[in-house]
Design an enzyme around this catalytic site. Structure first.
Site, short mmCIF file in Angstrom:
data_model
loop_
_atom_site.label_atom_id
_atom_site.label_comp_id
_atom_site.label_asym_id
_atom_site.label_seq_id
_atom_site.Cartn_x
_atom_site.Cartn_y
_atom_site.Cartn_z
N LYS A 90 6.18 11.88 -5.10
CA LYS A 90 6.15 10.70 -5.98
C LYS A 90 7.20 10.75 -7.08
CE LYS A 90 1.69 8.67 -5.15
NZ LYS A 90 0.95 9.67 -4.33
N GLU A 112 0.18 1.80 -12.73
CA GLU A 112 -1.24 1.94 -12.44
C GLU A 112 -1.38 3.16 -11.55
OE1 GLU A 112 0.52 0.07 -10.32
OE2 GLU A 112 -0.20 1.02 -8.47
N SER A 378 3.60 16.05 2.20
CA SER A 378 3.93 15.20 1.05
C SER A 378 3.58 15.83 -0.29
CB SER A 378 3.21 13.85 1.18
OG SER A 378 1.82 14.05 1.38
C1 LIG Z 1 0.11 9.45 -3.34
C2 LIG Z 1 0.23 10.44 -2.27
C3 LIG Z 1 0.28 10.07 -0.91
C4 LIG Z 1 0.12 8.66 -0.44
O1 LIG Z 1 1.08 7.76 -0.89
P1 LIG Z 1 2.25 7.23 0.06
O2 LIG Z 1 2.88 6.18 -0.78
O3 LIG Z 1 1.63 6.67 1.30
O4 LIG Z 1 3.15 8.36 0.35
C5 LIG Z 1 0.47 11.05 0.04
N1 LIG Z 1 0.57 12.36 -0.30
C6 LIG Z 1 0.50 12.76 -1.59
C7 LIG Z 1 0.61 14.21 -1.89
C8 LIG Z 1 0.33 11.82 -2.61
O5 LIG Z 1 0.26 12.24 -3.88
#
Ligand SMILES: *Cc1c(COP(=O)(O)O)cnc(C)c1O
Length: 400
Positions: A90, A112, A378
């Site tokens: 992010k 948000e 992610s």
């Molecule tokens: C917020 C988040 C997601 C989901 O958000 P996407 O916009 O679909 O990527 C996935 N993995 C992590 C670690 C997150 O913090």
């Protein structure tokens, strides 16, 4: 050849657009005019890439997971977004949008957040750039995500608990939009995923596309060709997936497989699998697939993973699913937990529960041994430790 990118009007097939109140028209129009020239300017690129390198720690490694590859009969590479500063992808987006906000002369940031991850990324970027930051968060989420609330406050952000509706993400989003309507001239609204009115989905996808830009040269270096056979990622709003696939969208040698949150199962009310069970509606200013009742009330989503707990999915992904360009597979809480423990035991990497939904698709795949598979991790799992530990007795350790 089909083009899966956004068109001039802000649509991906029939999805997307900008369904916004009249009062925001000029603000969104200004952003639409400004974002591409700024993102493509040498000055922006230089600042953005310097921050990505020295502050975030990019490039993130592309790691050959030997034991997981053996288990699943393929050549599995993990794109390690979990190693970024603040622990997830992010930050890539938050830094890009704050640079854009500064270039547009904005002096106040709002955002948000549901689980708090995007709030923390935004608060981090605001501390770095010395801009005031207000984060809207459902009052229930404020209680559930206490540590992230304290992190945001420590970073200097003002966390505003929203008391309306179900007191979760959708209500926080409504409140952020209300704020934006009251202060359109000086305020920049940093949206955390590939959702919201055009140009946000395209802008966020571009800011996350650093992921697939790196995958290209890292694969070339490690396997001798710059594309994989499969790309895999989890999908909440869709930003880590969008970043993972961006430079391969129109390359049909590459199969795209996305994991959404099945929760307790897509046949139960406890799910967040909006592509699988959603219907077309307008949410957050965009035409997308939404979990809603027959008369258009949003159904509260459920997932064990707070970051996938969103009642819709971005327009890019809705179109990829409809056209068959991407396969979208629901992964249940149980499957994700099992996958999270498995990666921990086989590779020594504790993934975020969101990322565990991408890993949870591996047992459902049929690979050839020579297939090159890139799966994006992610985020890191530190924030999910309590949840993992609560369920550790439900894990089938013989399967690992
Ligand atoms: C917020 C988040 C997601 C989901 O958000 P996407 O916009 O679909 O990527 C996935 N993995 C992590 C670690 C997150 O913090």
């Amino acid at each position: 050849m089909t083009n899966y990118n956004v068109n001039e009007e802000g649509f991906y097939g029939t999805y997307g657009g900008a369904y916004i109140p009249e009062i925001l028209y000029k603000t969104v129009e200004d952003l639409k005019q400004a974002y591409l020239p700024i993102l493509e300017s040498p000055e922006f690129k230089q600042e953005y890439h310097a921050l990505q390198k020295d502050y975030v720690g990019r490039p993130s490694p592309l790691y050959y997971a030997r034991r997981m590859s053996q288990k699943y009969g393929c050549q599995l590479y993990l794109k390690r977004e979990d190693l970024n500063h603040t622990g997830a992808h992010k930050i890539n987006n938050a830094l890009g949008q704050i640079l854009l906000a500064k270039k547009m002369g904005k002096t106040r940031i709002i955002a948000e957040t549901g689980a708090g991850q995007h709030g923390v990324a935004t608060a981090t970027a605001c501390a770095l750039m010395n801009l005031p930051c207000r984060v809207y968060m459902g009052a229930l989420d404020v209680e559930r995500q206490h540590v992230n609330v304290e992190r945001m406050r420590m970073l200097g952000a003002e966390v505003f608990p929203v008391q309306s509706g179900n007191k979760t993400l959708k209500d926080a989003t409504n409140e952020a939009i209300r704020d934006w309507c009251c202060h359109p001239a000086d305020t920049f609204y940093i949206i955390g995923s590939t959702v919201g009115p055009h140009p946000y989905p395209d802008m966020v996808a571009r800011l996350q596309s650093v992921i697939s830009e790196e995958i290209k040269w890292q694969l070339k270096e490690q396997v001798g060709r710059d594309y994989p056979d499969y790309l895999m990622a989890c999908v909440g709003g869709g930003s880590n997936a969008a970043g993972t696939i961006y430079h391969y969208l129109n390359d049909d040698r590459v199969k795209i497989v996305l994991g959404e949150a099945g929760g307790m199962g897509v046949e139960t009310p406890e799910t967040a699998a909006s592509i699988t069970i959603g219907t077309v509606g307008i949410l957050h200013g965009s035409k997308i697939k939404v979990m809603q009742t027959e008369d258009g009330q949003i159904i509260e989503p459920y997932s064990i993973s707070a970051g996938l707990d969103y009642p819709g999915t971005g327009p890019l992904h809705c179109n990829l699913a409809d056209t068959g360009r991407a396969s979208v597979i629901p992964v249940t809480d149980q499957e994700a937990l099992q996958a999270g423990f498995e990666l921990t035991r086989l590779e020594g990497i504790i993934p975020a529960l969101e990322s565990a939904h991408a890993l949870g698709m591996l047992p459902k795949m049929k690979f050839q041994p020579e297939d090159v598979v890139v799966l994006t991790v992610s985020g890191r799992g530190d924030k999910d430790l309590d949840t993992y530990l609560k369920h550790k007795n439900e894990i089938n350790y013989d399967e690992i």
